[in-house]
Scaffold this motif. Structure first.
Motif, mmCIF file in Angstrom:
data_model
loop_
_atom_site.group_PDB
_atom_site.id
_atom_site.type_symbol
_atom_site.label_atom_id
_atom_site.label_comp_id
_atom_site.label_asym_id
_atom_site.label_seq_id
_atom_site.Cartn_x
_atom_site.Cartn_y
_atom_site.Cartn_z
ATOM 1 N N PHE A 178 0.801 -1.220 0.000
ATOM 2 C CA PHE A 178 0.000 0.000 0.000
ATOM 3 C C PHE A 178 0.838 1.276 0.000
ATOM 4 O O PHE A 178 0.392 2.308 -0.501
ATOM 5 C CB PHE A 178 -0.923 0.017 1.230
ATOM 6 N N LEU A 179 2.034 1.210 0.590
ATOM 7 C CA LEU A 179 2.850 2.411 0.725
ATOM 8 C C LEU A 179 4.296 2.134 0.359
ATOM 9 O O LEU A 179 4.808 1.036 0.610
ATOM 10 C CB LEU A 179 2.807 2.926 2.173
ATOM 11 N N VAL A 180 4.947 3.133 -0.229
ATOM 12 C CA VAL A 180 6.396 3.085 -0.426
ATOM 13 C C VAL A 180 7.014 4.059 0.570
ATOM 14 O O VAL A 180 6.308 4.837 1.228
ATOM 15 C CB VAL A 180 6.783 3.445 -1.874
ATOM 16 N N VAL A 181 8.333 4.038 0.667
ATOM 17 C CA VAL A 181 9.000 4.765 1.744
ATOM 18 C C VAL A 181 8.720 6.264 1.714
ATOM 19 O O VAL A 181 8.425 6.870 2.748
ATOM 20 C CB VAL A 181 10.520 4.508 1.705
ATOM 21 N N HIS A 182 8.797 6.896 0.544
ATOM 22 C CA HIS A 182 8.625 8.351 0.538
ATOM 23 C C HIS A 182 7.194 8.754 0.865
ATOM 24 O O HIS A 182 6.963 9.840 1.390
ATOM 25 C CB HIS A 182 9.097 8.969 -0.784
ATOM 26 N N GLU A 183 6.233 7.871 0.631
ATOM 27 C CA GLU A 183 4.855 8.151 1.038
ATOM 28 C C GLU A 183 4.718 8.029 2.554
ATOM 29 O O GLU A 183 4.079 8.861 3.204
ATOM 30 C CB GLU A 183 3.898 7.192 0.336
ATOM 31 N N ALA A 184 5.338 6.986 3.114
ATOM 32 C CA ALA A 184 5.329 6.809 4.571
ATOM 33 C C ALA A 184 6.053 7.974 5.246
ATOM 34 O O ALA A 184 5.640 8.447 6.316
ATOM 35 C CB ALA A 184 5.992 5.487 4.943
ATOM 36 N N GLN A 185 7.135 8.448 4.613
ATOM 37 C CA GLN A 185 7.877 9.579 5.163
ATOM 38 C C GLN A 185 7.012 10.831 5.194
ATOM 39 O O GLN A 185 7.059 11.627 6.145
ATOM 40 C CB GLN A 185 9.134 9.838 4.329
ATOM 41 N N CYS A 186 6.202 11.015 4.163
ATOM 42 C CA CYS A 186 5.310 12.169 4.123
ATOM 43 C C CYS A 186 4.317 12.126 5.282
ATOM 44 O O CYS A 186 4.059 13.146 5.936
ATOM 45 C CB CYS A 186 4.570 12.208 2.781
ATOM 46 N N LEU A 187 3.767 10.950 5.572
ATOM 47 C CA LEU A 187 2.850 10.816 6.704
ATOM 48 C C LEU A 187 3.566 11.071 8.029
ATOM 49 O O LEU A 187 3.038 11.743 8.917
ATOM 50 C CB LEU A 187 2.217 9.426 6.701
ATOM 51 N N ALA A 188 4.792 10.546 8.145
ATOM 52 C CA ALA A 188 5.566 10.749 9.375
ATOM 53 C C ALA A 188 5.884 12.227 9.582
ATOM 54 O O ALA A 188 5.829 12.738 10.708
ATOM 55 C CB ALA A 188 6.853 9.924 9.318
ATOM 56 N N ASN A 189 6.208 12.924 8.504
ATOM 57 C CA ASN A 189 6.504 14.354 8.599
ATOM 58 C C ASN A 189 5.282 15.150 9.044
ATOM 59 O O ASN A 189 5.401 16.169 9.737
ATOM 60 C CB ASN A 189 6.997 14.886 7.253
ATOM 61 N N GLN A 190 4.111 14.673 8.646
ATOM 62 C CA GLN A 190 2.886 15.377 9.015
ATOM 63 C C GLN A 190 2.588 15.277 10.510
ATOM 64 O O GLN A 190 1.905 16.136 11.071
ATOM 65 C CB GLN A 190 1.702 14.845 8.208
ATOM 66 N N VAL A 191 3.099 14.228 11.150
ATOM 67 C CA VAL A 191 2.906 14.095 12.595
ATOM 68 C C VAL A 191 3.546 15.288 13.300
ATOM 69 O O VAL A 191 2.951 15.913 14.185
ATOM 70 C CB VAL A 191 3.501 12.779 13.123
ATOM 71 N N GLN A 192 4.758 15.628 12.886
ATOM 72 C CA GLN A 192 5.423 16.787 13.479
ATOM 73 C C GLN A 192 4.758 18.083 13.034
ATOM 74 O O GLN A 192 4.662 19.037 13.802
ATOM 75 C CB GLN A 192 6.909 16.779 13.115
ATOM 76 N N LEU A 193 4.284 18.108 11.797
ATOM 77 C CA LEU A 193 3.609 19.305 11.297
ATOM 78 C C LEU A 193 2.398 19.653 12.149
ATOM 79 O O LEU A 193 2.191 20.823 12.506
ATOM 80 C CB LEU A 193 3.176 19.094 9.836
ATOM 81 N N PHE A 194 1.596 18.649 12.496
ATOM 82 C CA PHE A 194 0.346 18.918 13.206
ATOM 83 C C PHE A 194 0.458 18.806 14.724
ATOM 84 O O PHE A 194 -0.233 19.524 15.442
ATOM 85 C CB PHE A 194 -0.752 17.979 12.700
ATOM 86 N N TYR A 195 1.322 17.915 15.224
ATOM 87 C CA TYR A 195 1.396 17.704 16.669
ATOM 88 C C TYR A 195 2.514 18.498 17.344
ATOM 89 O O TYR A 195 2.476 18.701 18.553
ATOM 90 C CB TYR A 195 1.576 16.215 16.983
ATOM 91 N N ALA A 196 3.517 18.923 16.596
ATOM 92 C CA ALA A 196 4.641 19.640 17.205
ATOM 93 C C ALA A 196 4.672 21.107 16.778
ATOM 94 O O ALA A 196 5.641 21.806 17.023
ATOM 95 C CB ALA A 196 5.960 18.965 16.838
#
Length: 243
Positions: A178-196
């Motif tokens: 379902f996901l490749v690394v750069h897509e997973a990285q985009c989701l991970a980056n959004q965690v900091q975008l919204f929570y931090a």
């Protein structure tokens, strides 16, 4: 109650959607569903038996914790980054203060809707915290499978060295179907975008999703994503997934 004909029409449409095969999606359909019923998916994050994910993945299974305690935070960061740089996965070393903010907010708001840019439009993923693990699954999976929807990405956060070294180690596992690394990285980056974030308007989206779901608008997530620049990283395609 006031319009039986409208109700019957909606029920027919609902039955039609239920008949669609798993994985079927039309952008407009699940966006509409999200607007009408934006609520955290209960149970998401507890289904780790599918997709080949490791249950109770510990830091000791990756790193000799006692050995690295003798090293500085910068040395540990180099070891962590060097180890994972050769692997096809997402990883990070998060400053302790930043993780404190993320963790504090995650306790109050354990779920959020993330937008992943696609060639046409966006695909939405719900991320839900389960302890220090953050589980993602696509919104369409939740709609078709409910609480049994398996995780497609799990971010593992390890605060064992936070007090002594001031860092939190993070790595991930994903379902490559379902996901490749750069897509997973985009989701991970959004965690900091919204929570931090320091912007109250940005974190307010997380609070709204968790506590005032009827007011939540998916377009606000897309707007924040585009403004941050993260949304452009996947258009047309990210050449490198290492940073």
């Amino acid at each position: 109650r006031s319009s039986p004909d409208v109700f019957e029409s909606r029920m027919e449409k609902r039955n039609e959607v239920k008949k669609q095969p798993v994985g079927y999606s039309k952008q407009g359909e699940f966006i509409k569903c999200m607007e009408e019923k934006a609520r955290p998916a209960e149970g998401l994050g507890t289904k780790t038996s599918k997709g080949g994910f490791t249950k109770d993945k510990t830091l000791d299974s990756i790193l000799n914790v006692e050995m690295v305690k003798e090293k500085s935070a910068e040395e540990i960061k180099q070891i962590w980054n060097q180890y994972f740089s050769a692997k096809d996965t997402v990883y990070a070393v998060i400053p302790g203060e930043k993780f404190d903010l993320i963790w504090k907010r995650a306790q109050k708001c354990p779920s959020f809707l993330y937008a992943l840019p696609r060639k046409e439009g966006y695909e939405f993923f719900v991320g839900q915290w389960s302890g220090t693990e953050l589980h993602f699954t696509s919104l369409i999976n939740i709609q078709t499978q409910g609480e049994t929807a398996p995780s497609q990405l799990v971010l593992y956060h390890y605060p064992e060295l936070q007090e002594e070294k001031g860092i939190v180690l993070m790595t991930a596992e994903m379902d490559s179907k379902f996901l490749v690394v750069h897509e997973a990285q985009c989701l991970a980056n959004q965690v900091q975008l919204f929570y931090a974030t320091d912007r109250s308007e940005t974190y307010e989206l997380v609070e709204t999703f968790n506590h005032r779901s009827s007011e939540f608008k998916y377009m606000s997530v897309i707007a924040e994503l585009e403004q941050s620049g993260l949304g452009r990283e996947l258009r047309p395609a990210q050449v490198s997934d290492k940073s």
